[in-house]
Enzyme design. Sequence first.
Site, PDB file in Angstrom:
ATOM      1  N   ASP A 164       0.835  -1.199   0.000  1.00 21.63           N
ATOM      2  CA  ASP A 164       0.000   0.000   0.000  1.00 21.63           C
ATOM      3  C   ASP A 164       0.868   1.246   0.000  1.00 21.63           C
ATOM      4  OD1 ASP A 164      -0.067   1.201   3.094  1.00 21.63           O
ATOM      5  OD2 ASP A 164       0.278  -0.959   3.021  1.00 21.63           O
ATOM      6  N   SER A 165       0.401   2.273  -0.700  1.00 20.12           N
ATOM      7  CA  SER A 165       1.039   3.579  -0.735  1.00 20.12           C
ATOM      8  C   SER A 165       2.482   3.450  -1.219  1.00 20.12           C
ATOM      9  CB  SER A 165       0.932   4.231   0.650  1.00 20.12           C
ATOM     10  OG  SER A 165       1.244   5.602   0.595  1.00 20.12           O
ATOM     11  N   ALA A 166       3.467   3.885  -0.424  1.00 18.37           N
ATOM     12  CA  ALA A 166       4.857   3.689  -0.832  1.00 18.37           C
ATOM     13  C   ALA A 166       5.167   2.216  -1.030  1.00 18.37           C
ATOM     14  CB  ALA A 166       5.798   4.286   0.208  1.00 18.37           C
ATOM     15  N   HIS A 207      -7.199   7.598   1.070  1.00 18.93           N
ATOM     16  CA  HIS A 207      -5.966   6.866   0.835  1.00 18.93           C
ATOM     17  C   HIS A 207      -5.945   5.557   1.636  1.00 18.93           C
ATOM     18  CE1 HIS A 207      -1.782   6.605  -0.406  1.00 18.93           C
ATOM     19  NE2 HIS A 207      -1.381   6.472   0.856  1.00 18.93           N
TER      20      HIS A 207
END
Length: 296
Positions: A138-140, A263
């Site tokens: 997830d995300s980075a 997010h």
Amino acid sequence: MTQEQRAAARSMISKGDLGRTPDQQRDDFNVLFADLPLGDDVTLSPRTLGGVPALDVQVEGADGDAVILYLHGGGYVIGSARTGANLAAPLSRRTGLPAVSLDYRLAPENPFPAAVDDALAAYKDLLGSGRQIVIAGDSAGGGLALATMLAARRDGLPLPAAAAIFSPWTDLTLSGASLNDRGDFDPLFSREHIAAYAEHYLAGHDPRDELTSPLLADLTGLPPLLIQVGSAEVLLDDSLQLAVRAAEQEVDVSLDVVAGAPHVYQLMVGVMDEADEALDRAARFLALQVAGGGVA
């Protein structure tokens, strides 16, 4: 998603103050995510992969021949294997596959390429087990999943069967229009927050490097991708543009966009119906690709 669920989800998160030190951000993040209940059927066991600390995420009954390598989010600055377990565990439960969540090194103490080196070392170690591998993040961690596959391809290694990435950060050049257009709509980040993480991670390195910005890479030959993102994100374009580039380069890609979702909304299992539904879809996708044998 009902209006009540939408309000509850947005009330759980807020933009942090700019200028906090990485240690302060880590402490705040851990308060929110390092002790979330995983379920009585989950056991976490420390281990190493390629010399990198990790957690085995053992869900009762999850004993398939493949394994999920999970890469946590946090802008390459915060997060841990334990916070990654919050999504690795429900994916393991839904797929029936064991999972391992990696504690890769963080910036600014360990800027690029430390995270990629750690993820690639762990991936190589898992390859030695002979099991199929799927990657999720997830995300980075979603961007890192892509970078890991690109590095594996560069080194001539077998690629995983598939990757499922949630709100991935794929463009450290910060070129996406949504970084500006979605700032007021995103309850968690602004462009300035993302830029601060990028500065810590890059430490002067070229953001156009494909291993920092996989959006700019040649994606040809990568395994099937599932991208999930909410519309209430400054990083929305990182997912939309990735899906387009993957399709143009003949990569099988599926894109889920949930209107109004923030997010990494998958963390809101039990609060947002869409979080449970998204993880159900991700699990079906990964299980299907494992059954199909993946990419050689």
